[in-house]
Design an enzyme around this catalytic site. Structure first.
Site, short mmCIF file in Angstrom:
data_model
loop_
_atom_site.label_atom_id
_atom_site.label_comp_id
_atom_site.label_asym_id
_atom_site.label_seq_id
_atom_site.Cartn_x
_atom_site.Cartn_y
_atom_site.Cartn_z
N ASP A 69 0.84 -1.20 0.00
CA ASP A 69 0.00 0.00 0.00
C ASP A 69 0.88 1.24 0.00
OD1 ASP A 69 0.91 -0.30 2.64
OD2 ASP A 69 -1.06 -0.88 3.40
N ASN A 136 -9.15 -2.21 12.85
CA ASN A 136 -10.48 -2.37 12.25
C ASN A 136 -10.53 -3.58 11.32
OD1 ASN A 136 -8.88 -1.49 10.18
ND2 ASN A 136 -10.21 0.17 9.51
N HIS A 138 -8.40 -4.24 8.85
CA HIS A 138 -7.88 -4.06 7.49
C HIS A 138 -6.61 -4.89 7.28
CE1 HIS A 138 -5.25 -0.24 8.50
NE2 HIS A 138 -4.58 -1.35 8.73
N GLU A 143 -9.96 -1.21 3.75
CA GLU A 143 -10.76 -0.78 4.90
C GLU A 143 -12.15 -1.42 4.82
OE1 GLU A 143 -8.88 0.62 6.91
OE2 GLU A 143 -8.52 2.74 6.51
P1 PGA Z 1 0.90 -2.12 13.03
O1 PGA Z 1 -0.12 -1.83 11.86
O2 PGA Z 1 1.72 -3.27 12.59
O3 PGA Z 1 1.72 -0.85 13.14
O4 PGA Z 1 0.08 -2.40 14.25
C1 PGA Z 1 -0.87 -2.86 11.31
C2 PGA Z 1 -1.83 -2.33 10.29
O5 PGA Z 1 -2.44 -1.28 10.51
O6 PGA Z 1 -2.02 -3.00 9.26
#
Ligand code: PGA
Length: 241
Positions: A69, A136, A138, A143
């Site tokens: 992404d 959430n 994702h 999302e």
């Molecule tokens: P994080 O993010 O590894 O910093 O917890 C995970 C994500 O939002 O996909």
């Protein structure tokens, strides 16, 4: 379909075990096509791979690295560029040459994203996708709601994702509002997926994603439909404490 869930003692154990999985993929195919997520969770795994590379135990320099992404409207020189973070934390430490990085189309239209998805499929698909999970549910910036047919596309970031990304860039104001993400459909075609989650703040969403119904409200739940998924969790992510 093969979903394996391993609960490990702590973050370092998850990073080491994750590095073993990636090393196995490299041993089988030194020119594997790998999607490497950014975010905090996989950084320990990437550090462990770099340590093994420095010790001469691993040669990752033939990998082809694909972006998962990217923020929309953020150029490569911007400190918030996810491509920049990928180069700093994954490619450079592993001595993967810059020309082996495949960037997502930026500021493109839906036809260009569809062409991108087709080009990945024609190249044989991803060999390995390394993922974290957002609070959430994702994966990438898919999302909710996003189902298993979601293509690569531009998306608006949800308030939950903006809030959880604030720690990367100092404050929520600094988090771009839009992003481009590989779609769930492209990710699910990967030969192998590796999902990492650590910490009690991930407990509820990990359980919904792995044990709950497959639903667009929890995009990571589509991992239950992938061919081969290895999930590595620390105890807190599994137990909630
Ligand atoms: P994080 O993010 O590894 O910093 O917890 C995970 C994500 O939002 O996909």
């Amino acid at each position: 379909m093969r979903l394996s869930i391993t609960i490990l003692k702590d973050y370092d154990s998850v990073s080491r075990e994750g590095a073993d999985v990636v090393a196995g993929v490299i041993a089988a195919n030194p020119a594997a096509r790998i999607v490497a997520a950014m975010g905090d969770t996989p950084q320990g795994l990437y550090g462990e791979l770099a340590r093994r590379s420095d010790a001469g135990e691993l040669d990752a320099s033939g990998l082809f690295v694909y972006q998962l992404d990217e923020y929309a409207g953020v150029g490569p020189e911007d400190p918030r560029s996810l491509a920049g973070w990928l180069v700093r934390s994954f490619m450079r430490p592993l001595r993967i040459p810059p020309e082996n990085l495949v960037l997502l189309p930026r500021d493109a239209d839906s036809a260009a994203y569809a062409t991108y998805d087709r080009s990945i499929a024609e190249a044989g698909g991803y060999d390995l996708v390394i993922l974290g999970i957002g609070p959430n549910g994702h994966i990438g910036f898919n999302e909710p709601p996003a189902d298993g047919s979601a293509p690569t596309r531009a998306v608006a970031l949800s308030p939950a994702s903006i809030a959880s990304s604030a720690r990367y860039w100092g404050s929520a104001d600094q988090v771009p509002r839009r992003a481009i993400t590989v779609g769930i459909a492209g990710l699910l075609k990967a030969r192998k997926m590796l999902l990492l989650a650590c910490g009690s703040h991930k407990n509820e969403i990990v359980r919904r994603a792995l044990l709950g119904p497959v639903t667009a409200e929890v995009p990571a739940s589509y991992l239950q439909e992938a061919d081969e998924v290895t999930v590595l969790l620390d105890r807190a992510a599994w137990n909630g404490s």
